[in-house]
Structure formats: C-alpha cells, structure tokens
Design an enzyme around this catalytic site. Structure first.
Site, mmCIF file in Angstrom:
data_model
loop_
_atom_site.group_PDB
_atom_site.id
_atom_site.type_symbol
_atom_site.label_atom_id
_atom_site.label_comp_id
_atom_site.label_asym_id
_atom_site.label_seq_id
_atom_site.Cartn_x
_atom_site.Cartn_y
_atom_site.Cartn_z
ATOM 1 C CB CYS A 72 12.504 8.753 9.349
ATOM 2 S SG CYS A 72 13.524 7.590 8.442
ATOM 3 C CD GLU A 94 11.778 -0.472 10.294
ATOM 4 O OE1 GLU A 94 12.581 0.276 10.881
ATOM 5 O OE2 GLU A 94 11.778 -1.708 10.428
ATOM 6 C CD GLU A 103 9.248 12.503 12.181
ATOM 7 O OE1 GLU A 103 8.128 11.991 12.394
ATOM 8 O OE2 GLU A 103 10.157 11.923 11.566
ATOM 9 C CE LYS A 162 -2.064 3.080 1.933
ATOM 10 N NZ LYS A 162 -1.854 4.483 1.489
HETATM 11 P P1 NAD Z 1 1.848 8.344 7.809
HETATM 12 O O1 NAD Z 1 1.950 7.541 9.046
HETATM 13 O O2 NAD Z 1 0.858 9.454 7.763
HETATM 14 O O3 NAD Z 1 1.495 7.408 6.565
HETATM 15 C C1 NAD Z 1 2.267 6.282 6.237
HETATM 16 C C2 NAD Z 1 1.411 5.302 5.464
HETATM 17 O O4 NAD Z 1 0.353 4.870 6.307
HETATM 18 C C3 NAD Z 1 0.754 5.877 4.210
HETATM 19 O O5 NAD Z 1 0.770 4.908 3.196
HETATM 20 C C4 NAD Z 1 -0.673 6.134 4.671
HETATM 21 O O6 NAD Z 1 -1.616 6.080 3.631
HETATM 22 C C5 NAD Z 1 -0.869 4.969 5.621
HETATM 23 N N1 NAD Z 1 -1.946 5.186 6.601
HETATM 24 C C6 NAD Z 1 -2.474 6.356 7.038
HETATM 25 N N2 NAD Z 1 -3.481 6.112 7.917
HETATM 26 C C7 NAD Z 1 -3.587 4.770 8.044
HETATM 27 C C8 NAD Z 1 -4.417 3.901 8.821
HETATM 28 N N3 NAD Z 1 -5.368 4.382 9.622
HETATM 29 N N4 NAD Z 1 -4.213 2.562 8.719
HETATM 30 C C9 NAD Z 1 -3.253 2.055 7.922
HETATM 31 N N5 NAD Z 1 -2.457 2.824 7.136
HETATM 32 C C10 NAD Z 1 -2.605 4.166 7.202
HETATM 33 O O7 NAD Z 1 3.323 8.857 7.513
HETATM 34 P P2 NAD Z 1 3.798 9.791 6.332
HETATM 35 O O8 NAD Z 1 3.371 11.181 6.645
HETATM 36 O O9 NAD Z 1 3.438 9.185 5.015
HETATM 37 O O10 NAD Z 1 5.402 9.640 6.450
HETATM 38 C C11 NAD Z 1 6.146 10.376 7.322
HETATM 39 C C12 NAD Z 1 6.492 9.575 8.560
HETATM 40 O O11 NAD Z 1 7.171 8.370 8.204
HETATM 41 C C13 NAD Z 1 7.444 10.331 9.458
HETATM 42 O O12 NAD Z 1 7.083 10.155 10.794
HETATM 43 C C14 NAD Z 1 8.793 9.632 9.168
HETATM 44 O O13 NAD Z 1 9.749 9.798 10.178
HETATM 45 C C15 NAD Z 1 8.353 8.216 8.997
HETATM 46 N N6 NAD Z 1 9.371 7.407 8.285
HETATM 47 C C16 NAD Z 1 10.106 6.483 8.975
HETATM 48 C C17 NAD Z 1 11.099 5.729 8.324
HETATM 49 C C18 NAD Z 1 11.964 4.726 9.051
HETATM 50 O O14 NAD Z 1 12.666 3.968 8.398
HETATM 51 N N7 NAD Z 1 11.951 4.693 10.368
HETATM 52 C C19 NAD Z 1 11.320 5.924 6.953
HETATM 53 C C20 NAD Z 1 10.561 6.873 6.286
HETATM 54 C C21 NAD Z 1 9.576 7.610 6.960
#
Ligand code: NAD
Length: 495
Positions: free
Chosen positions: A300, A266, A398, A191
């Site tokens: 991140c 992650e 963050e 997804k």
């Molecule tokens: P997000 O949590 O808003 O979304 C991530 C994914 O989750 C998207 O595909 C989104 O559609 C999906 N999602 C949203 N609501 C959901 C739900 N209720 N149930 C299941 N899936 C759902 O994060 P974002 O804004 O896309 O990305 C930024 C975040 O990701 C930051 O916090 C960043 O630090 C983190 N990140 C972490 C790593 C790592 O390796 N630790 C790598 C990249 C990004």
C-alpha cells in the site's frame, strides 16, 4: 516444485491436507451454517491449496456474540496487563517456534517470497511483544489536578473488536490489529481476506493451544460481501478496524457510522518518490527498484510515482530500467526468485489492464511490462515503467503491481506540489544528499508518512497511518494505537 524450492515441512503438508478449514469461534472449529466453502489457491501455480469454510452472516453474528460474552464473563479483560502479557508472550513464543511452518503457509497462500514471509512472521512476533510491554507500562488510572475536585480518567478495554484484513500482508496485519487490542484486554473477531485466510486460521488454533481463553480470538473466513459486511454491520462490535481498498473502506465506515461504532481505516496509496539531482544515482535507483518489486508491488505504501529532477532524469531512468530487466521472476518458494507472482487471476488482470489503459490514454512505455512466463502456471507479471502526464489513469489510481509512473520536475516546489497532488495520502519519500532540504520537504508532505532516502520504512513505536483516501482513525504501530483500544471514563468528586 523444482530442485531449488524449499521442501515443505511435514506440519505444513498436514495442515494443508485438511479436508475443510473451518472458522474459529469460541475455541472451536466451525463450518458455515449452510455448509458453503471456498478454495484458496497457490498464486505461483494457480493450483488449489485448501478448502475453507465460507462463513455466513449468522455465523459472524455468533462470533460477535461469543466475543461479547468472553469479554463480559471471562477473566480476560479483568486480568492485569502482566497476566495477559504472560498469555500473549506465550503466543509469541509459540509462533517463534513454528516460524518456518507459518512462513511456508503464508508464502504459499499469498505468493510472497519465503524470505519475506519469514520477515512477516517475525514482525507479528515483534508486534505482540511490543504491545505486551507497552500495556504493562501504561497507567490505567490518571489523576487530574483540578481545583476543588478529585478527578481521574480511567482506561478500560472496549469489548469485542472487529478486524477486516486484506490479502497482501495477512499475517503481519493480523498482528498489527489484534496485538494492541488483546494487550488492552479486548476480545477479537478477525475476517481474513478470502484469497489468504490460512495463516490467520493457524494462529487461532495456536492461541487455544497456549491457553488464551475461548472466545478471546475468533476468526471468520468468508467473502467480503457476506462475512465482512456482517461483521461491519454488527452493532455488538465496540470498535472496528479495516485495512483494504478505499472503496470497501467507505462501505465499512458507512456501516459502522450507522451503528456509531468507532472505526479505524488503513487504505490504499499512490506514494511518490521525489528524487533530486544530487542523489547517489545507483544507490537511489537500487532502493526504488527494490521497493517497487517488493512483494511484486502489492504494497500500500509503495512509491508508484517517481518524480525525478530534470538534470538526472534520463540517467536515473536508465539505471532503473537496467535493474528492473535483471529482476529474477519466479515461483515464490524458489530461493533464487527475486519477484514472485501477484496474488490472483483478478490481480493479474488488474495490473495488465492498467498498463493497457495507461498507454491507450497517452502514457509512454519506458519499460514494457506484461505477462511473465515462468513455466509454473500462476500469475506472473514483469515490472513496468510508464511516463508522461500525471493526469494519466496509471499515474492517478492504485495499480497494486510492479509498475511505477515517471515524471520530471524542475524546482523543489514543483516536486513537492506534484507529490501532494493526489487524493491519496499514505507515504511519500524524498531523495537528496541535502538533509536540510529532505527535512523541509518531508515535513510538507500531505501524507501520514514521509521517508528520507528510503521507502517502505515501518518500525514499531513510530505511528504509521494514512490521511485523505489512505485512511482515517489513527493508524497503527505506536503508543497511540494501544490507547485506541481503551475507552476513557472520567470520574469526578467535588471536594
Ligand atoms: P479489499 O478492500 O478488496 O478487501 C479488504 C478486505 O475487505 C477483505 O478481507 C475483503 O474480503 C473485505 N471486504 C470486501 N468487501 C467487503 C464488504 N462489502 N464489507 C466488508 N468487508 C469487505 O482490499 P484488498 O484487495 O484485499 O487489498 C488491497 C488494498 O488494501 C489496497 O488498496 C491496499 O493499498 C490496501 N492496504 C492498505 C494498508 C495500509 O496499511 N494502509 C495495508 C495493506 C493493504
């Protein structure tokens, strides 16, 4: 686009001209059961890039069922690691041949510099090849010497594995997820984020083209609350991997917990750089400025809290301010740009509102950020530096933009305590010419990763993952990651 922009390849134009990009299930492109779609936009101009099928819960359930059947009935899991490796190396070859196409799609979709998008595509290729080779050298039968018993552990793939991916590194993170899973013989349902689904959809078509059996790689674009929630709620998933924010990670883990499905998270970070007074100031300043402006700070593991030893605080900060002021902000496809847009209007607003909230609650402005005008439309911000109490909201939470928070420290132990004083635990770095001190500090970081005289260093073979609110479940990128995609069965015969 202007004269310094890279011209779009005809293949990219053709891909983007498609009326609706469907999801990809069982080797077929499919539309949402209710016909819903969403638009993905170029963050650099704000203009529509493509229209994508917004898959619903029943579509996602079908993808999981398909992946389950492909696992149970098709030969994918039963192939030897070498035979699966042939398919996966072909996929890596096909991506290599189309590297520039995918890089252009990725750069347009997430607003990252074309050069960085090329690196992300190369990283996917390297990840695929790394796990192919690793899986070929892994023993799937481990005899265990115990008294009066013939005992062994056998490793088997789990079955359908779910992946939910964020928008900051869509293609690279897709590779980090699916490469070990597929190399181990699992089937996948991915997804992608609603802001950046295009490169993942592109690779699903490529997988079919190189002969990966239908149902092994499925992609379900759609909204998080709909498609993401349906995927994490589906009891047919045997393993789940989520990369994104801690808030959503918790929801995904709750869903998986209810179904007792193992989940890998992650999550976000609020990394610190602990800078000692014996550093080469220009060199350290250059590296930290490069880190905070890399992908416009939407990384991140970035260092977003810069803790600087008192004697060099002012000099170091001035070096950073001068460099940040000189960063060329512009359209991501322009080869001269050093920092592109943030991914969306929402993210733009998020960065600006953190600056406002930070200052309202007492942070000092060292370098004023704010909206950057480039003449392209789109979502541009200037780099910013704040300073003051580490209790400030901008120091604790963050932001996910080119914003660093500065604070001075006196003694070594103060720097370490300040670095560890956060609910996050992804990555911190220590900067000093005294390597013994660096090793000592890095070993005491309360985080999954510690870097010395550098930041954002992620290499294949070294585990990368977070602890506390930055993740759980093992991390990515190493032998341990591959092992996560096998389940063990112990077999014992009394002698
Ligand atoms: P997000 O949590 O808003 O979304 C991530 C994914 O989750 C998207 O595909 C989104 O559609 C999906 N999602 C949203 N609501 C959901 C739900 N209720 N149930 C299941 N899936 C759902 O994060 P974002 O804004 O896309 O990305 C930024 C975040 O990701 C930051 O916090 C960043 O630090 C983190 N990140 C972490 C790593 C790592 O390796 N630790 C790598 C990249 C990004």
């Amino acid at each position: 686009m202007n004269s310094t922009d890279s011209p779009l390849l005809p293949e990219v134009k053709k891909f983007l001209s498609k009326e609706v990009h469907g999801g990809f299930i069982n080797g077929q492109e499919i539309q949402a059961s209710n016909g819903d779609t969403f638009e993905t936009r170029d963050p650099g101009t704000g203009e529509r890039l493509a229209t994508v099928a917004s898959l619903q819960a029943d579509d996602v359930d079908r993808a999981v069922e398909t992946a389950g059947k492909a696992f149970a009935n098709a030969d994918w899991a039963r192939l030897s690691a070498n035979e699966r490796g042939v398919h996966l190396q072909r996929l890596a070859d096909a991506i290599e041949t189309r590297k520039e196409i995918i890089a252009q799609i990725e750069a347009l979709d997430c607003g990252k510099l074309l050069e960085q998008a090329r690196d992300d595509v190369q990283n996917f290729i390297d990840t695929m090849r790394y796990f192919c080779v690793l899986s070929q050298n892994l023993s799937l039968h481990i005899p265990i010497p115990v008294k009066e018993h013939d005992a062994s552990v056998f490793r088997h793939p789990w079955g359908p594995c779910g992946f939910i991916i964020p928008w900051n590194f869509p293609f690279l993170l897709c590779g980090w997820g699916i490469a070990p899973a597929m190399a181990a013989g699992n089937t996948c349902i991915v997804k992608p984020a609603e802001d950046t689904p295009l490169s993942t959809l592109y690779v699903a078509h490529l997988a079919k083209e190189v002969g990966i059996p239908d149902g092994v790689l499925n992609v379900v674009p759609g909204y998080g609350e709909t498609a993401g929630a349906a995927l994490s709620n589906n009891p047919g998933i045997r393993r789940m991997s989520f990369t994104g924010s801690p808030e959503v990670g918790r929801l995904v883990a709750e869903n998986c917990g209810r179904n007792l499905v193992p989940v890998k998270l992650e999550l976000g970070g609020k990394g610190a750089a602990v800078v000692f007074d014996d550093v080469d100031i220009p060199e350290a300043a250059e590296k930290l400025v490069t880190a905070i402006t890399f992908h416009t700070g939407q990384v991140c593991c970035d260092a977003t809290r810069w803790l600087i030893q008192e004697p060099i605080y002012d000099t170091f900060v001035n070096e950073c301010v001068d460099r940040l002021k000189a960063v060329r902000i512009g359209y991501q496809m322009d080869e001269e740009t050093q920092m592109g847009p943030v991914v969306s209007k929402t993210q733009h607003q998020r960065v600006l509102s953190y600056l406002e909230k930070g200052v309202e609650t007492g942070a000092e402005i060292v370098l004023e950020g704010g909206v950057a005008g480039t003449g392209h439309g789109g979502h541009y911000v200037k780099p910013a530096l704040l300073a003051g109490s580490l209790d400030n909201v901008a120091a604790r939470e963050e932001i996910f933009g080119p914003v660093a928070y500065l604070a001075p420290f006196k003694e070594e132990s103060d720097g370490l305590t300040m670095a560890n004083n956060t609910p996050y635990g992804l990555a911190n770095s220590v900067w000093s010419q005294d390597i013994e001190r660096c090793n000592r500090i890095a070993a005491q970081f309360d985080s999954g990763n510690g870097w010395i005289n550098s930041h954002n260093v992620v290499v294949h073979g070294v585990p990368y993952g977070g602890i506390k609110q930055s993740g759980m479940g093992g991390g990515v990128g190493s032998t341990e990651t591959l092992l996560d995609y096998y389940r063990n069965i112990s077999v014992i015969r009394p002698l």
